[in-house]
Write a protein that holds these residues in place. Sequence first.
Motif, mmCIF file in Angstrom:
data_model
loop_
_atom_site.group_PDB
_atom_site.id
_atom_site.type_symbol
_atom_site.label_atom_id
_atom_site.label_comp_id
_atom_site.label_asym_id
_atom_site.label_seq_id
_atom_site.Cartn_x
_atom_site.Cartn_y
_atom_site.Cartn_z
ATOM 1 N N HIS A 1 0.864 -1.177 0.000
ATOM 2 C CA HIS A 1 0.000 0.000 0.000
ATOM 3 C C HIS A 1 0.903 1.230 0.000
ATOM 4 C CE1 HIS A 1 -3.465 2.533 0.703
ATOM 5 N NE2 HIS A 1 -2.795 3.132 1.672
ATOM 6 N N PHE A 2 1.034 1.876 -1.146
ATOM 7 C CA PHE A 2 1.939 3.002 -1.295
ATOM 8 C C PHE A 2 1.399 4.248 -0.596
ATOM 9 C CE2 PHE A 2 3.616 0.107 -4.200
ATOM 10 C CZ PHE A 2 4.854 0.537 -4.633
ATOM 11 N N GLU A 3 2.269 4.892 0.140
ATOM 12 C CA GLU A 3 1.929 6.169 0.785
ATOM 13 C C GLU A 3 1.598 7.192 -0.294
ATOM 14 O OE1 GLU A 3 4.161 9.496 3.611
ATOM 15 O OE2 GLU A 3 5.238 7.718 2.981
ATOM 16 N N THR A 4 0.553 7.968 -0.075
ATOM 17 C CA THR A 4 0.146 8.989 -1.047
ATOM 18 C C THR A 4 0.258 10.367 -0.415
ATOM 19 O OG1 THR A 4 -2.162 8.768 -0.390
ATOM 20 C CG2 THR A 4 -1.418 7.406 -2.252
ATOM 21 N N SER A 5 0.048 11.373 -1.226
ATOM 22 C CA SER A 5 0.247 12.753 -0.776
ATOM 23 C C SER A 5 -0.893 13.282 0.088
ATOM 24 C CB SER A 5 0.436 13.674 -1.978
ATOM 25 O OG SER A 5 -0.767 13.757 -2.723
ATOM 26 N N GLY A 6 -2.081 12.731 -0.062
ATOM 27 C CA GLY A 6 -3.224 13.212 0.707
ATOM 28 C C GLY A 6 -3.911 14.414 0.082
ATOM 29 N N SER A 7 -3.492 14.803 -1.106
ATOM 30 C CA SER A 7 -4.107 15.945 -1.788
ATOM 31 C C SER A 7 -5.349 15.484 -2.553
ATOM 32 C CB SER A 7 -3.100 16.559 -2.767
ATOM 33 O OG SER A 7 -2.866 15.657 -3.837
ATOM 34 N N ALA A 8 -5.966 16.397 -3.277
ATOM 35 C CA ALA A 8 -7.126 16.047 -4.101
ATOM 36 C C ALA A 8 -6.732 15.047 -5.184
ATOM 37 C CB ALA A 8 -7.709 17.310 -4.735
ATOM 38 N N TRP A 9 -5.537 15.182 -5.724
ATOM 39 C CA TRP A 9 -5.052 14.249 -6.750
ATOM 40 C C TRP A 9 -4.567 12.955 -6.102
ATOM 41 C CZ3 TRP A 9 0.170 14.438 -9.638
ATOM 42 C CH2 TRP A 9 0.150 13.576 -10.728
ATOM 43 N N ASN A 10 -3.835 13.068 -4.997
ATOM 44 C CA ASN A 10 -3.401 11.959 -4.147
ATOM 45 C C ASN A 10 -2.494 10.927 -4.834
ATOM 46 O OD1 ASN A 10 -3.343 10.930 -1.554
ATOM 47 N ND2 ASN A 10 -5.025 9.514 -1.946
ATOM 48 N N PRO A 11 -1.433 11.367 -5.519
ATOM 49 C CA PRO A 11 -0.524 10.405 -6.161
ATOM 50 C C PRO A 11 0.389 9.738 -5.123
ATOM 51 C CG PRO A 11 0.362 12.595 -6.409
ATOM 52 C CD PRO A 11 -0.996 12.746 -5.746
ATOM 53 N N PRO A 12 0.965 8.615 -5.463
ATOM 54 C CA PRO A 12 1.871 7.923 -4.534
ATOM 55 C C PRO A 12 3.300 8.483 -4.584
ATOM 56 C CG PRO A 12 1.523 6.573 -6.461
ATOM 57 C CD PRO A 12 0.645 7.788 -6.622
ATOM 58 N N PHE A 13 3.453 9.736 -4.884
ATOM 59 C CA PHE A 13 4.780 10.341 -5.008
ATOM 60 C C PHE A 13 5.618 10.252 -3.737
ATOM 61 C CE2 PHE A 13 3.401 13.311 -8.711
ATOM 62 C CZ PHE A 13 3.511 12.253 -9.598
ATOM 63 N N PRO A 14 5.049 10.414 -2.539
ATOM 64 C CA PRO A 14 5.889 10.272 -1.341
ATOM 65 C C PRO A 14 6.575 8.898 -1.269
ATOM 66 C CG PRO A 14 3.841 11.352 -0.757
ATOM 67 C CD PRO A 14 3.699 10.875 -2.184
ATOM 68 N N ALA A 15 5.869 7.848 -1.612
ATOM 69 C CA ALA A 15 6.471 6.506 -1.607
ATOM 70 C C ALA A 15 7.545 6.404 -2.685
ATOM 71 C CB ALA A 15 5.394 5.447 -1.820
ATOM 72 N N TYR A 16 7.269 6.943 -3.864
ATOM 73 C CA TYR A 16 8.245 6.876 -4.961
ATOM 74 C C TYR A 16 9.523 7.631 -4.620
ATOM 75 C CZ TYR A 16 4.397 5.156 -7.923
ATOM 76 O OH TYR A 16 3.365 4.445 -8.454
ATOM 77 N N ILE A 17 9.385 8.780 -3.977
ATOM 78 C CA ILE A 17 10.570 9.551 -3.595
ATOM 79 C C ILE A 17 11.399 8.770 -2.577
ATOM 80 C CG2 ILE A 17 11.377 11.621 -2.386
ATOM 81 C CD1 ILE A 17 9.047 13.119 -3.750
ATOM 82 N N LYS A 18 10.737 8.124 -1.642
ATOM 83 C CA LYS A 18 11.457 7.340 -0.632
ATOM 84 C C LYS A 18 12.160 6.142 -1.269
ATOM 85 C CE LYS A 18 8.570 9.091 3.016
ATOM 86 N NZ LYS A 18 7.477 8.886 3.944
ATOM 87 N N ILE A 19 11.535 5.527 -2.247
ATOM 88 C CA ILE A 19 12.186 4.441 -2.992
ATOM 89 C C ILE A 19 13.408 4.978 -3.716
ATOM 90 C CG2 ILE A 19 11.920 2.851 -4.934
ATOM 91 C CD1 ILE A 19 8.917 2.609 -4.072
#
Length: 179
Positions: free
Chosen positions: A134-152
């Motif tokens: 379950h990839f962490e998401t940004s929590g915004s209206a769009w809510n992409p999993p970018f926080p998880a991708y950056i950590k990877i």
Amino acid sequence: MSTDNKIHHTEAPHNVLDRIIVRLGNMLSLLFLFTVAISFYEVVMRYVFDSPTIWVHESASFIGACLFVFGGIYALATNKHVRVVLIYDAVSERTRRYLNIFHHIMGFIFAALLAYAAYQMTESAIFSPFGELHFETSGSAWNPPFPAYIKIMIFLTMCVMCVQFVLHLIQEVSNLRKL
């Protein structure tokens, strides 16, 4: 001391990994232009058409963050990292080689510790507390999993940096024997 005896601070990459990193970095640098283009698009959409996007800011931030993280291994590959040149330039070539060896050992330890911390951060960003993917998401209206991708990206980059430091250390020890 004449400049002829000094080791150049910016050198061409000396191993295959560094050459790959430089080539990839040069290609990835074009993403800065893409970031500018989508940011311009956002400004036009927001102020000309009164129709702001929900994806541009997060996309531009994500791309910038990934390029910033990649910059660490690029700087190491091109020998453009920070060093205290006041000391480095004042010592003999042999002493510089020993300083380089010390730098690579300390850099490896630092990168390994960061890789370990990044692994823990990445693990919690891609798995739920129950172990499901379950990839962490940004929590915004769009809510992409970018926080998880950056950590990877941080984790993978720190692993590559560990390998770089080992390769540079081997090369520096080999160069020391040639003196």
